[in-house]
Design an enzyme around this catalytic site. Structure first.
Site, PDB file in Angstrom:
ATOM      1  N   THR A 187       0.869  -1.182   0.000  1.00 50.28           N
ATOM      2  CA  THR A 187       0.000   0.000   0.000  1.00 50.28           C
ATOM      3  C   THR A 187       0.898   1.222   0.000  1.00 50.28           C
ATOM      4  O   THR A 187       1.935   1.236   0.655  1.00 50.28           O
ATOM      5  CB  THR A 187      -0.888   0.075   1.254  1.00 50.28           C
ATOM      6  OG1 THR A 187      -0.028   0.149   2.384  1.00 50.28           O
ATOM      7  CG2 THR A 187      -1.780  -1.117   1.379  1.00 50.28           C
ATOM      8  N   GLU A 331      -5.856  -4.016   1.235  1.00 50.99           N
ATOM      9  CA  GLU A 331      -5.947  -5.019   2.300  1.00 50.99           C
ATOM     10  C   GLU A 331      -7.162  -5.930   2.155  1.00 50.99           C
ATOM     11  O   GLU A 331      -7.262  -6.938   2.851  1.00 50.99           O
ATOM     12  CB  GLU A 331      -6.044  -4.317   3.674  1.00 50.99           C
ATOM     13  CG  GLU A 331      -4.765  -3.649   4.135  1.00 50.99           C
ATOM     14  CD  GLU A 331      -4.626  -2.213   3.642  1.00 50.99           C
ATOM     15  OE1 GLU A 331      -5.258  -1.871   2.618  1.00 50.99           O
ATOM     16  OE2 GLU A 331      -3.881  -1.433   4.260  1.00 50.99           O
ATOM     17  N   LYS A 443     -13.104  18.449  11.438  1.00 48.32           N
ATOM     18  CA  LYS A 443     -13.686  18.560  12.786  1.00 48.32           C
ATOM     19  C   LYS A 443     -13.816  20.039  13.126  1.00 48.32           C
ATOM     20  O   LYS A 443     -12.860  20.693  13.505  1.00 48.32           O
ATOM     21  CB  LYS A 443     -12.806  17.833  13.797  1.00 48.32           C
ATOM     22  CG  LYS A 443     -12.722  16.340  13.500  1.00 48.32           C
ATOM     23  CD  LYS A 443     -11.852  15.602  14.484  1.00 48.32           C
ATOM     24  CE  LYS A 443     -11.604  14.189  13.983  1.00 48.32           C
ATOM     25  NZ  LYS A 443     -10.327  13.997  13.305  1.00 48.32           N
ATOM     26  N   TRP A 448     -18.566  17.048  13.015  1.00 51.50           N
ATOM     27  CA  TRP A 448     -17.868  16.545  11.845  1.00 51.50           C
ATOM     28  C   TRP A 448     -18.513  17.066  10.557  1.00 51.50           C
ATOM     29  O   TRP A 448     -19.732  17.049  10.414  1.00 51.50           O
ATOM     30  CB  TRP A 448     -17.921  15.012  11.806  1.00 51.50           C
ATOM     31  CG  TRP A 448     -17.006  14.363  12.796  1.00 51.50           C
ATOM     32  CD1 TRP A 448     -16.290  14.991  13.785  1.00 51.50           C
ATOM     33  CD2 TRP A 448     -16.725  12.960  12.902  1.00 51.50           C
ATOM     34  NE1 TRP A 448     -15.584  14.067  14.493  1.00 51.50           N
ATOM     35  CE2 TRP A 448     -15.816  12.818  13.981  1.00 51.50           C
ATOM     36  CE3 TRP A 448     -17.131  11.839  12.198  1.00 51.50           C
ATOM     37  CZ2 TRP A 448     -15.322  11.570  14.365  1.00 51.50           C
ATOM     38  CZ3 TRP A 448     -16.639  10.606  12.592  1.00 51.50           C
ATOM     39  CH2 TRP A 448     -15.737  10.469  13.656  1.00 51.50           C
TER      40      TRP A 448
HETATM   41  P1  AMP Z   1      -6.131   1.491  -1.723  1.00 55.30           P
HETATM   42  O1  AMP Z   1      -5.659   0.504  -0.745  1.00 55.30           O
HETATM   43  O2  AMP Z   1      -5.041   2.335  -2.297  1.00 55.30           O
HETATM   44  O3  AMP Z   1      -6.967   0.865  -2.786  1.00 55.30           O
HETATM   45  O4  AMP Z   1      -7.069   2.523  -0.965  1.00 55.30           O
HETATM   46  C1  AMP Z   1      -8.203   2.107  -0.243  1.00 55.30           C
HETATM   47  C2  AMP Z   1      -9.005   3.299   0.185  1.00 55.30           C
HETATM   48  O5  AMP Z   1      -9.606   3.937  -0.934  1.00 55.30           O
HETATM   49  C3  AMP Z   1     -10.159   2.962   1.085  1.00 55.30           C
HETATM   50  O6  AMP Z   1      -9.766   2.749   2.416  1.00 55.30           O
HETATM   51  C4  AMP Z   1     -11.051   4.181   0.899  1.00 55.30           C
HETATM   52  O7  AMP Z   1     -10.623   5.261   1.690  1.00 55.30           O
HETATM   53  C5  AMP Z   1     -10.840   4.538  -0.546  1.00 55.30           C
HETATM   54  N1  AMP Z   1     -11.955   3.996  -1.342  1.00 55.30           N
HETATM   55  C6  AMP Z   1     -11.985   2.890  -2.071  1.00 55.30           C
HETATM   56  N2  AMP Z   1     -13.175   2.742  -2.685  1.00 55.30           N
HETATM   57  C7  AMP Z   1     -13.940   3.789  -2.303  1.00 55.30           C
HETATM   58  C8  AMP Z   1     -15.280   4.208  -2.580  1.00 55.30           C
HETATM   59  N3  AMP Z   1     -16.081   3.541  -3.399  1.00 55.30           N
HETATM   60  N4  AMP Z   1     -15.713   5.333  -1.975  1.00 55.30           N
HETATM   61  C9  AMP Z   1     -14.928   6.043  -1.150  1.00 55.30           C
HETATM   62  N5  AMP Z   1     -13.653   5.706  -0.867  1.00 55.30           N
HETATM   63  C10 AMP Z   1     -13.163   4.590  -1.432  1.00 55.30           C
END
Ligand code: AMP
Length: 550
Positions: A187, A331, A443, A448
């Site tokens: 990540t 993850e 915040k 929020w």
């Molecule tokens: P990554 O591991 O780089 O794919 O990032 C994952 C993160 O992307 C998640 O924890 C979310 O914060 C964001 N994310 C993924 N899909 C969505 C979605 N449909 N709406 C909002 N945030 C998303």
């Protein structure tokens, strides 16, 4: 009492064998920029995967669970690597080609990659890194590109086609323990070192089955999926594996990810499905608005990785393309939710479900946790951090070779659930609505404000192409929202109008309306195309933005 069932291991090699025999005629079409794309059947790609495994073992000496990295676009050779490497028992390590060089170096060294498969077009990126990659003994180059940049490099350099040519076409795949490592993806952490997520054969197998279920992507051998989401980003959302399970044809864009070539490949190859992050769909929309193209073949699009603005969904509805919202993380393999509305509703009734992040599949358990660690009800109102658990969800991170796995307390609960860092609500019927990343929530005076809600409302304005809202320090309220806005080409808008639009059309409460505004040429993006809010916060802190305060 034990069951009387056979205990067959859920290995990636079984997906490969199934795809190349039962669905041998399905195709992987790779865009080349030439008049004709490259076309390869699953049977051909599968046979080449067998040959690649032979080359890796017999010629390069890859044994056991050694890591073989890929620095590649989405293409047929990358699919071959996806199957050959885990099937032989080695570990596929997909490298994110958009990471800064120092992070790539850190990741390759941390995983101790022995071999790197690289697209020729990416050699200028890899070559300068090689002196810093002591574990890399072999570089295998595929596709066009100037190989002379590797002259004098320490690792041995091979040509992919020459390496696999004439090798035996049947590899005797080992019977692996399904819990062993198959693939890994780091990540791109915003703080600290990148974290390695290691997928097992079992997690990939079960996740692929879920991807194929009708309440998920639900595609069949009649479909063609345009896989825009990179193979270096969470296994291209599981599509390369899922397609081999059900014979879905793949359309691979390689390095042609700009809106114009994407529009051309959709019109010419007529995929029925596509998967990508919202920024890709924003770009494509602007392109087809300026230069109309026939996108009508794409009846279903999976959109995720970042919140999909409802206005984007509406715009594609008008083009006859239905966007289906999904949520996931590196993850979570990544499929965590998909937003299919319940059956039997009118289009109008479906809408409130479509704009959520969606429902959890059977393999994903979810709970919401409040600031004091209390479990919150699924009432559609109580907002908390989402925690998940399941067979394709990480329970720890890779600690490094010969090191213990790591379980940071901010990422895993004491009872083993993944803390997603995403904040939202869940409705009584299990639909998740995310309001923010925990670290992006604004915040203000103890209340929020959802940055996502403000962004979605702003992006519904006809003059706005993109909008990103971040929290900035405020003497009186602690934090207040700063709205950064990208206007569509040739459009103008003043801040008062936008603010009034948020209140009147967006239904945003008065105390939540931003008073700090900046028009920017583009929203900074992360390596996988999401809004990079930490860059915006830094730009603000360092006075780089031309901010107007109302
Ligand atoms: P990554 O591991 O780089 O794919 O990032 C994952 C993160 O992307 C998640 O924890 C979310 O914060 C964001 N994310 C993924 N899909 C969505 C979605 N449909 N709406 C909002 N945030 C998303």
């Amino acid at each position: 009492m034990y069951s009387t069932m056979q205990d067959v291991q859920l290995n990636v090699s079984r997906i490969l064998q199934h795809g190349m025999t039962i669905h041998g005629k399905s195709t992987i079409t790779t865009w080349t920029g030439e008049p004709e794309p490259q076309r390869r059947t699953f049977a051909e790609a599968g046979t080449r995967a067998h040959q690649l495994a032979h080359a890796l073992r017999d010629e390069l000496g890859v044994t056991g669970d050694q890591r073989v990295a890929t620095l590649m676009w989405n293409n047929a050779e990358h699919v071959e690597a996806y199957f050959a490497i885990p099937s032989m028992g080695a570990v596929l390590h997909t490298l994110n080609l958009r990471l800064p060089p120092e992070q790539l170096v850190w990741i390759v060294n941390h995983a101790a990659d022995r071999v790197v498969l690289v697209n020729g077009s990416l050699l200028p990126l890899l070559a300068p890194l090689l002196p810093h990659l002591p574990t890399v003994e072999h570089v295998v180059v595929t596709g066009p590109g100037d190989r002379s940049v590797l002259d004098g490099a320490a690792p041995r350099v091979h040509d992919y086609e020459e390496l696999i040519a004439g090798r035996p076409t049947a590899y005797d795949w080992p019977e692996l323990d399904e819990r062993t490592a198959a693939a890994m993806c780091y990540t791109s952490g915003t703080t600290g070192d990148p974290k390695g997520v290691v997928y097992s054969h079992r997690s990939i197998y079960l996740h692929s089955m879920q991807v194929n279920m009708s309440e998920s992507m639900g595609l069949t051998a009649k479909d063609t999926s345009l896989v825009v989401v990179p193979q270096f980003h969470v296994n291209a959302w599981g599509l390369p594996h899922a397609t081999f399970m059900t014979g879905i044809n793949m359309l691979m864009p390689d390095r042609f990810l700009q809106p114009a070539p994407l529009a051309e490949m959709i019109e010419r190859e007529r995929p029925t499905h596509a998967a990508a992050v919202p920024t890709i769909w924003q770009g494509l929309l602007a392109e087809v608005t300026a230069n109309p193209r026939d996108l009508s073949s794409m009846t279903q699009v999976t959109i995720g990785g970042a919140a999909c603005p409802p206005s984007l969904m509406e715009a594609y509805d008008r083009l006859g393309v239905r966007l289906c919202h999904a949520w996931g993380m590196t993850e979570t393999s990544p499929l965590g939710t998909m937003a299919h509305p319940p059956h039997g509703l009118t289009a109008e009734e479906e809408w409130p479900y479509r704009v959520t992040q969606g429902r959890f599949p059977a393999g994903v358990e979810a709970r919401l946790v409040g600031p004091g660690g209390e479990h919150l009800p699924w009432d559609g109102e109580s907002a908390g951090e989402l925690e998940v658990r399941g067979t394709w969800i990480a329970g720890s991170y890779f600690g490094g070779i010969d090191a213990e796995e790591i379980r940071p307390a901010d990422k895993f609960s004491e009872d083993g659930w993944l803390k997603t860092g995403d904040v939202g609500v869940i409705s009584p019927d299990g639909y998740l609505t995310l309001t923010d990343r925990a670290k992006d929530v604004i915040k203000s005076g103890g209340e929020w404000i959802s940055s996502v809600e403000l962004e979605n409302a702003l992006m519904a304005h006809p003059a706005v192409a993109e909008a990103a809202v971040v929290a900035v320090p405020d003497e009186k309220w602690g934090e207040r929202p700063l709205a950064t806005v990208v206007l569509k080409e040739g459009e103008t808008a003043d801040y008062e109008t936008l603010r009034a639009f948020l209140a009147d059309e967006g239904g945003i409460a008065k105390w939540q309306l931003p008073e700090r505004w900046a028009i920017v040429p583009a929203v900074p993006k992360t390596s996988v195309g999401k809004f990079d809010k930490k860059v915006i916060r830094r730009q603000y802190a360092e006075g780089e933005l031309d901010v107007t305060q109302l």
